[in-house]
Motif scaffolding. Structure first.
Motif, PDB file in Angstrom:
ATOM      1  N   UNK A 131       0.827  -1.194   0.000  1.00 25.09           N
ATOM      2  CA  UNK A 131       0.000   0.000   0.000  1.00 25.09           C
ATOM      3  C   UNK A 131       0.866   1.250   0.000  1.00 25.09           C
ATOM      4  N   UNK A 132       0.326   2.315  -0.591  1.00 20.77           N
ATOM      5  CA  UNK A 132       0.949   3.614  -0.521  1.00 20.77           C
ATOM      6  C   UNK A 132       0.244   4.442   0.544  1.00 20.77           C
ATOM      7  N   UNK A 133       1.017   5.227   1.317  1.00 24.51           N
ATOM      8  CA  UNK A 133       0.446   6.023   2.399  1.00 24.51           C
ATOM      9  C   UNK A 133       0.896   7.477   2.282  1.00 24.51           C
ATOM     10  N   UNK A 134      -0.038   8.385   2.633  1.00 29.31           N
ATOM     11  CA  UNK A 134       0.228   9.815   2.535  1.00 29.31           C
ATOM     12  C   UNK A 134      -0.172  10.495   3.834  1.00 29.31           C
ATOM     13  N   UNK A 135       0.753  11.266   4.412  1.00 32.14           N
ATOM     14  CA  UNK A 135       0.483  12.009   5.637  1.00 32.14           C
ATOM     15  C   UNK A 135      -0.091  13.374   5.292  1.00 32.14           C
ATOM     16  N   UNK A 136      -1.358  13.585   5.681  1.00 33.33           N
ATOM     17  CA  UNK A 136      -1.981  14.886   5.458  1.00 33.33           C
ATOM     18  C   UNK A 136      -1.401  15.906   6.440  1.00 33.33           C
ATOM     19  N   UNK A 137      -1.263  15.491   7.686  1.00 30.91           N
ATOM     20  CA  UNK A 137      -0.597  16.297   8.712  1.00 30.91           C
ATOM     21  C   UNK A 137      -0.089  15.344   9.782  1.00 30.91           C
ATOM     22  N   UNK A 138       0.312  15.883  10.933  1.00 29.19           N
ATOM     23  CA  UNK A 138       0.888  15.033  11.981  1.00 29.19           C
ATOM     24  C   UNK A 138      -0.126  14.081  12.598  1.00 29.19           C
ATOM     25  N   UNK A 139      -1.429  14.346  12.398  1.00 29.75           N
ATOM     26  CA  UNK A 139      -2.465  13.529  13.039  1.00 29.75           C
ATOM     27  C   UNK A 139      -3.203  12.616  12.073  1.00 29.75           C
ATOM     28  N   UNK A 140      -3.317  13.002  10.810  1.00 29.45           N
ATOM     29  CA  UNK A 140      -4.168  12.285   9.857  1.00 29.45           C
ATOM     30  C   UNK A 140      -3.327  11.713   8.724  1.00 29.45           C
ATOM     31  N   UNK A 141      -3.598  10.446   8.402  1.00 27.79           N
ATOM     32  CA  UNK A 141      -2.888   9.755   7.327  1.00 27.79           C
ATOM     33  C   UNK A 141      -3.879   8.904   6.547  1.00 27.79           C
ATOM     34  N   UNK A 142      -3.690   8.816   5.222  1.00 24.08           N
ATOM     35  CA  UNK A 142      -4.548   7.988   4.380  1.00 24.08           C
ATOM     36  C   UNK A 142      -3.689   6.978   3.632  1.00 24.08           C
ATOM     37  N   UNK A 143      -4.322   5.864   3.247  1.00 28.87           N
ATOM     38  CA  UNK A 143      -3.597   4.828   2.528  1.00 28.87           C
ATOM     39  C   UNK A 143      -4.493   4.098   1.547  1.00 28.87           C
ATOM     40  N   UNK A 144      -3.875   3.510   0.528  1.00 25.98           N
ATOM     41  CA  UNK A 144      -4.600   2.715  -0.463  1.00 25.98           C
ATOM     42  C   UNK A 144      -3.667   1.642  -0.987  1.00 25.98           C
TER      43      UNK A 144
END
Length: 242
Positions: free
Chosen positions: A69-82
Motif C-alpha cells: 500500500x501507498x500512504x500519505x500524511x496529510x498532517x501530523x495527526x491524519x494519514x490515508x492509505x490505499x
C-alpha cells in the motif's frame, strides 16, 4: 387436549432453538509477519507486508498474505492509505486439506487519526475493503469470483513502557470490529471482532519485534457457524528511509 397442544408447542420450540444454536469451532493459530516501511519523503511512504498463518492443533497451513500500500500524511495527526492484498487460503479447518489454495484479491483504503494524551497515543483507523474471492467447491476451483465489501474500525492505544536512546519497549492494545456488506452477504453481516494485546521492542529506529495475543470471534456465511480463535502473533518491523 390442552396438554397435547402444550407438548407440541414445547417440542416445536425446542426444535427451532436447536436449529438456530451456535456451532463454535475453537482453533489455535500462529501468525508470523514481516512488515516493511519504505519512507520516500516526509509525506509519502510504501508499506509492504508478508504474513504466514499456521494452525497449531494440529499443525497445518492456514493461509499466506501479501499486502502492499501507498500512504500519505496529510498532517501530523491524519494519514490515508490505499493498496492491494493477495490471500492464498489453504484451509479454514486444520483437519481438512483440500489439496488446492483459494485465492482472494482485495483492494483497501483507509484513513487513520492519531492523538497523544500525555504518554498514551490513541490511534483510530477506518478501513474499506473490496474482496474478490475465487469460487471453489470442496474438490476444485471454479470459474469466477464472489464480491463483497468489508468495513473495519479499529481503536488502538499505545503506551511507552521504557525508552533509552534509540531502544524502546511499548505496550499495544486494540479492539477492531469488521462488518460485511453486499448482495452476497445474507447471514453474516457481522464478520468478526478482534481484541489484541502486545509488547513491541525496538532494537533501534529501524528494527522492531512485536509479540502479541489476538482473540478473534468470527461468524461464517451460514450464520450459525463461528470461529473462536486464539492467535499468537509475531511481527518484525523494518523501516528504510530514502
Amino acid at each position: 387436549m390442552k396438554k397435547k397442544h402444550l407438548i407440541l408447542f414445547l417440542l416445536s420450540s425446542l426444535f427451532s432453538f436447536s436449529q438456530n444454536e451456535k456451532k463454535v469451532d475453537h482453533q489455535s493459530i500462529l501468525w508470523t509477519r514481516y512488515y516493511n516501511q519504505l519512507t520516500l519523503n516526509n509525506k509519502w511512504s510504501v508499506h509492504t507486508e508478508f504474513d504466514n498463518r499456521v494452525f497449531l492443533k494440529p499443525i497445518a497451513e492456514n493461509l499466506f498474505v501479501f499486502r502492499i500500500q501507498g500512504r500519505y500524511k496529510i498532517n501530523s495527526a491524519v494519514e490515508v492509505g490505499s493498496g492491494f492484498t493477495y490471500f492464498s487460503v489453504y484451509t479454514q479447518d486444520p483437519n481438512k486439506n483440500f489439496g488446492f489454495e483459494i485465492p482472494e484479491y482485495r483492494g483497501q483504503q483507509d484513513i487513520t487519526y492519531k492523538k497523544n494524551y500525555n504518554k498514551i497515543t490513541i490511534n483510530q483507523r477506518f478501513q474499506i475493503e473490496e474482496r474478490f474471492i475465487h469460487n471453489a467447491s470442496k474438490t476444485k476451483l471454479l470459474e469466477g469470483t464472489t464480491f463483497n465489501w468489508r468495513f473495519r474500525y479499529r481503536l488502538q492505544a499505545e503506551y511507552p513502557v521504557w525508552e533509552k536512546q534509540n531502544k524502546y519497549l511499548k505496550a499495544i492494545v486494540y479492539d477492531e470490529i469488521l462488518i460485511n456488506a453486499g448482495k452476497n452477504i445474507v447471514y453474516n453481516t457481522f464478520d468478526q471482532n478482534r481484541i489484541y494485546g502486545a509488547l513491541q521492542y525496538g532494537f533501534n529506529k529501524n528494527i522492531a519485534v512485536e509479540l502479541g495475543y489476538l482473540k478473534s470471534f468470527q461468524q461464517r456465511p451460514s450464520g450459525i457457524d463461528y470461529f473462536d480463535r486464539d492467535i499468537i502473533r509475531l511481527s518484525v518491523f523494518h523501516k528504510i528511509h530514502l
